[in-house]
Design an enzyme around this catalytic site. Structure first.
Site: not given
Length: 236
Positions: A13, A61, A159
């Site tokens: 991220e 995020h 993820d």
């Protein structure tokens, strides 16, 4: 690549889309797989980017500048991360993006970049497997029936966990390594065939197969039973 080789599935991220314009990596999540099976070993870390967090990135995020300000800088945990990565192939979705940010962070602390020869891009694999289809992680989870109901916002480790399941499906599903893959299918990132699977020997006594044809006595009893039913539809 041998089917038993160690691989790392990872995701990042960031504060934005381009490290060349000052965007930074703020989270990384890694999953270890051996033989396309998760080992349970993971690496996860947040990083203080020493900059603001654009609102559009935070909406993706959920990581605020205030939250990240208390986290270590990348250089403080780089050795631990690189030890976990080792020399394994690195699998990511749209891998060029994640490699770009990882290598930017390494460059900022004067470390050698990770070779792109180690890069395995699941978007490229999915494009070959499903040309013309949607290739996002969400779309592939839907295609393969992978539960992502707990994914409210993007998170690097979550993820990576989803991607690990997608990666297995892209390479033949859980049947890989069991000798059940179609003869004309070659996993997209392997260069050797999988060893055939053999059923382990059993100590249980074998039983003769049961007959599947009624005996004359059973047929006689059945006829007597049917004859006792009034106005049976199969007797009309």
């Amino acid at each position: 690549m041998s089917a038993a080789e160690r691989e790392i599935i990872f995701d990042t991220e960031t504060t934005g889309l381009d490290p060349k314009t000052g965007d930074r990596m703020v989270e990384i999540g890694c999953i270890e797989m051996v033989g396309r099976v998760e080992t349970g070993r993971t690496f996860h870390a947040y990083f203080n980017p020493d900059r603001d967090m654009p609102p559009e990135a935070e909406r993706v995020h959920g990581l605020s500048a205030a939250f990240l300000a208390t986290k270590p800088r990348f250089g403080e945990v780089a050795d631990e991360l690189l030890t976990f990565l080792g020399d394994a192939p690195l699998v990511a979705h749209n891998a060029g993006f994640d490699f770009g940010f990882l290598n930017n962070e390494l460059q900022l602390i004067g470390r050698d970049p990770v070779s792109i020869d180690r890069m395995v891009d699941t978007v490229a694999i999915a494009r070959k497997r499903h040309p013309g289809s949607k290739l996002s992680l969400d779309a592939l989870c839907t295609r393969y029936g992978i539960d992502r109901s707990h994914r409210v916002k993007h998170g690097a480790l979550l993820d990576a966990e989803l991607l690990a399941q997608v990666y297995v499906e892209l390479n033949g599903g859980r049947q890989i390594g069991l000798g059940l893959v179609d003869s004309d299918f070659t996993p997209a990132t392997t260069t050797t065939t999988n060893a055939p699977w053999h059923r382990p020997p059993s100590d249980k006594p074998r039983r003769d197969p049961r007959p599947h044809v009624a005996s004359p006595e059973e047929l006689e009893r059945h006829s007597a039973f049917i004859a006792g039913i009034d106005n049976a539809i199969w007797s009309r």
